[in-house]
Design a protein around this motif. Structure first.
Motif, short mmCIF file in Angstrom:
data_model
loop_
_atom_site.label_atom_id
_atom_site.label_comp_id
_atom_site.label_asym_id
_atom_site.label_seq_id
_atom_site.Cartn_x
_atom_site.Cartn_y
_atom_site.Cartn_z
N GLU A 168 -33.37 -5.84 -25.38
CA GLU A 168 -32.11 -5.05 -24.89
C GLU A 168 -33.14 -3.82 -23.82
OE1 GLU A 168 -30.12 -2.37 -28.36
OE2 GLU A 168 -28.70 -4.48 -28.91
N ILE A 169 -34.34 -3.81 -24.29
CA ILE A 169 -34.99 -2.90 -23.50
C ILE A 169 -35.79 -3.45 -22.43
CG2 ILE A 169 -37.54 -1.36 -23.99
CD1 ILE A 169 -36.22 -0.69 -26.79
N VAL A 170 -37.00 -4.72 -22.80
CA VAL A 170 -37.01 -5.31 -22.26
C VAL A 170 -36.88 -6.76 -22.24
CG1 VAL A 170 -39.46 -6.31 -21.11
CG2 VAL A 170 -40.03 -3.81 -22.67
N PRO A 171 -35.33 -7.12 -21.03
CA PRO A 171 -35.08 -7.99 -21.29
C PRO A 171 -35.85 -9.70 -21.21
CG PRO A 171 -33.59 -6.86 -19.27
CD PRO A 171 -35.38 -6.16 -19.78
N GLY A 172 -35.74 -10.76 -22.05
CA GLY A 172 -36.43 -11.50 -21.47
C GLY A 172 -38.17 -11.74 -22.63
N MET A 173 -37.86 -10.93 -23.20
CA MET A 173 -39.23 -10.12 -23.88
C MET A 173 -39.01 -11.12 -24.87
SD MET A 173 -41.24 -6.82 -25.19
CE MET A 173 -42.57 -6.86 -26.26
N THR A 174 -40.14 -11.84 -25.73
CA THR A 174 -40.75 -12.41 -27.16
C THR A 174 -41.86 -12.00 -27.96
OG1 THR A 174 -41.45 -14.38 -27.64
CG2 THR A 174 -41.85 -14.08 -25.72
N ILE A 175 -41.54 -11.97 -29.31
CA ILE A 175 -42.41 -11.40 -30.36
C ILE A 175 -43.02 -12.55 -30.79
CG2 ILE A 175 -40.62 -9.44 -30.46
CD1 ILE A 175 -39.88 -11.24 -33.41
N SER A 176 -42.93 -13.59 -30.63
CA SER A 176 -43.46 -15.05 -30.64
C SER A 176 -44.74 -14.57 -30.32
CB SER A 176 -43.16 -15.75 -30.37
OG SER A 176 -44.17 -17.31 -30.80
N PRO A 177 -46.39 -14.81 -30.31
CA PRO A 177 -47.63 -14.93 -29.82
C PRO A 177 -48.28 -16.24 -29.57
CG PRO A 177 -47.79 -14.84 -31.96
CD PRO A 177 -46.44 -14.65 -31.98
N ALA A 178 -46.96 -16.98 -29.18
CA ALA A 178 -47.42 -19.14 -28.75
C ALA A 178 -48.18 -18.62 -27.40
CB ALA A 178 -46.61 -19.41 -28.98
N SER A 179 -48.54 -19.75 -27.09
CA SER A 179 -48.89 -19.74 -25.52
C SER A 179 -49.41 -21.00 -25.64
CB SER A 179 -49.66 -18.99 -25.39
OG SER A 179 -51.02 -19.14 -26.59
N PRO A 180 -49.68 -21.05 -24.13
CA PRO A 180 -49.89 -22.06 -23.50
C PRO A 180 -51.44 -22.83 -23.79
CG PRO A 180 -48.68 -21.57 -21.73
CD PRO A 180 -49.23 -20.66 -23.17
N THR A 181 -51.81 -21.72 -23.76
CA THR A 181 -53.84 -21.82 -24.24
C THR A 181 -54.39 -22.56 -25.85
OG1 THR A 181 -54.11 -19.93 -22.91
CG2 THR A 181 -55.62 -20.47 -24.72
N LEU A 182 -52.65 -22.20 -26.77
CA LEU A 182 -52.56 -22.87 -28.42
C LEU A 182 -52.31 -23.99 -28.26
CD1 LEU A 182 -53.43 -21.58 -31.60
CD2 LEU A 182 -50.62 -20.93 -30.89
N ASP A 183 -51.33 -23.67 -27.58
CA ASP A 183 -50.89 -25.75 -27.45
C ASP A 183 -51.74 -26.51 -26.57
OD1 ASP A 183 -48.47 -24.44 -27.99
OD2 ASP A 183 -47.35 -25.00 -26.20
N ALA A 184 -52.66 -26.17 -26.14
CA ALA A 184 -53.74 -26.84 -25.21
C ALA A 184 -54.74 -27.47 -26.69
CB ALA A 184 -54.48 -26.55 -24.68
N LEU A 185 -55.14 -25.78 -26.55
CA LEU A 185 -56.34 -26.01 -28.02
C LEU A 185 -55.63 -26.94 -29.46
CD1 LEU A 185 -57.39 -22.32 -28.09
CD2 LEU A 185 -59.08 -24.40 -27.50
N ASP A 186 -55.22 -27.00 -29.40
CA ASP A 186 -54.32 -27.87 -30.45
C ASP A 186 -53.98 -29.53 -29.99
OD1 ASP A 186 -53.14 -28.01 -33.09
OD2 ASP A 186 -50.94 -28.80 -32.18
N ALA A 187 -53.72 -29.65 -28.95
CA ALA A 187 -53.24 -31.14 -27.99
C ALA A 187 -55.24 -31.78 -28.12
CB ALA A 187 -52.72 -31.09 -26.95
#
Length: 334
Positions: A168-187
């Protein structure tokens, strides 16, 4: 000759993959003193650290998403002393706990916590201590197994309405710290490259515990991703979970602004000020869910209160444990 040259990178990758496998096996075998694994009905093992003599109530710790599982609570458990039995555990895929092939849901998290409680608690009732996204898990567990939970300490937990209110304050904001970097490191985990990078970045005076965490990091990231992807599902808890009855509850709220945790979310100063106010208001709201709840702001601590001011968490746990022990019967803390 050309074929031989082509074999060099292939053989190098094979060697790195084999080294990663051996390193992972060695890291999972090197469990620190005091830790153990318990086996659930489906054969999966959960890593748990219990301290103190068997007592009632047993204190169980529930960590935030992507955190270091049972190791998150070392300072708190050390300070609680031998007269309180406390058990911290690592959820599926975190540290020495086996992964779970199923997507993480509120039901699966509560199922594991309930099964663990039956294996490690001297006897119920218990006191739950939860941090961040571990809060909704603890709340749903209390709702699902009301006779098991006599009190709670909620350490800057994630309010079930937080995502909706934040957006409601910042439209589209997420509270998840997931990131493409984390995805790449896992892959890239199988290539051993993430392990090599972390070894190169490790300080020369690295502590034994830090080295242990680093050794487990490549496998741990997969568990992190699983938890980050589940955050929005974990917030979808029934309204009845907000009714904690007469249980003693202490709500600890961070006094230091969470702005540093947000990173660059593209919010204005006015929006960031509104987010600051929102987080405090949500923590105060949680403290209305029990007739014996109190709110405490820890002015010199950020979101990770149990790291920055473990003494405040210890005091809150002892307060709730004492209240439960003084109750003439378990039903009085409902």
């Amino acid at each position: 000759m050309r074929r031989l040259l082509l074999l060099v990178p292939v053989l190098t990758l094979c060697a790195l993959a084999a080294w990663e496998w051996r390193s992972d096996v060695a890291a999972h075998a090197a469990m620190p003193p005091g830790a153990q694994v318990v086996t659930l009905a489906d054969g999966r093992r959960l890593h748990v650290v219990c301290r103190g003599a068997p007592s009632v109530p047993t204190v169980l710790f529930e960590s935030g998403a992507g955190a270091d599982g049972a190791l998150e609570w070392t300072a708190v458990q050390d300070a609680l002393g031998p007269d309180v039995q406390s058990c911290a555990y690592s959820r599926a895929g975190v540290l020495w706990s086996d992964p779970d092939a199923r997507p993480m849901t509120l039901a699966s998290a509560v199922e594991d916590l309930h099964a663990l409680r039956a294996l490690v608690a001297a006897r119920c009732p218990c006191v739950l201590v939860a941090h961040s996204i571990g809060g909704p898990i603890a709340l749903h567990d209390t709702h699902a197994h009301p006779d098991d939970i006599a009190g709670l300490v909620l350490v800057d937990i994630t309010h079930p309405d937080e995502l909706a209110r934040v957006q409601e304050i910042v439209p589209g904001m997420t509270i998840s710290p997931a990131s493409p970097t984390l995805d790449a490191l896992d892959a890239l985990r199988w290539t051993a490259l993430p392990r090599l990078v972390e070894a190169w970045r490790a300080p020369p005076d690295e502590s034994a515990e830090a080295a242990t965490r680093r050794a487990l990091a490549p496998a741990h990231r997969h568990g992190q991703r699983r938890e980050y992807e589940a955050i929005e599902r974990l917030l979808d808890i029934p309204p009845a979970t907000r009714r904690l009855g007469n249980r003693p509850v202490v709500v600890l709220a961070a006094g230091v602004s969470p702005r540093a945790l947000l990173g660059d979310v593209g919010a204005s100063d006015a929006q960031l000020d509104a987010l600051d106010s929102l987080w405090t208001a949500l923590q105060r709201d949680i403290a209305t869910w029990s007739t014996r709840a109190r709110f405490e702001r820890v002015d010199d601590a950020d979101h990770n209160i149990h790291h920055v001011r473990p003494d405040r968490v210890v005091a809150a746990v002892r307060e709730v444990v004492t209240t439960v022990r003084l109750s003439s019967s378990p039903s009085e803390s409902r």
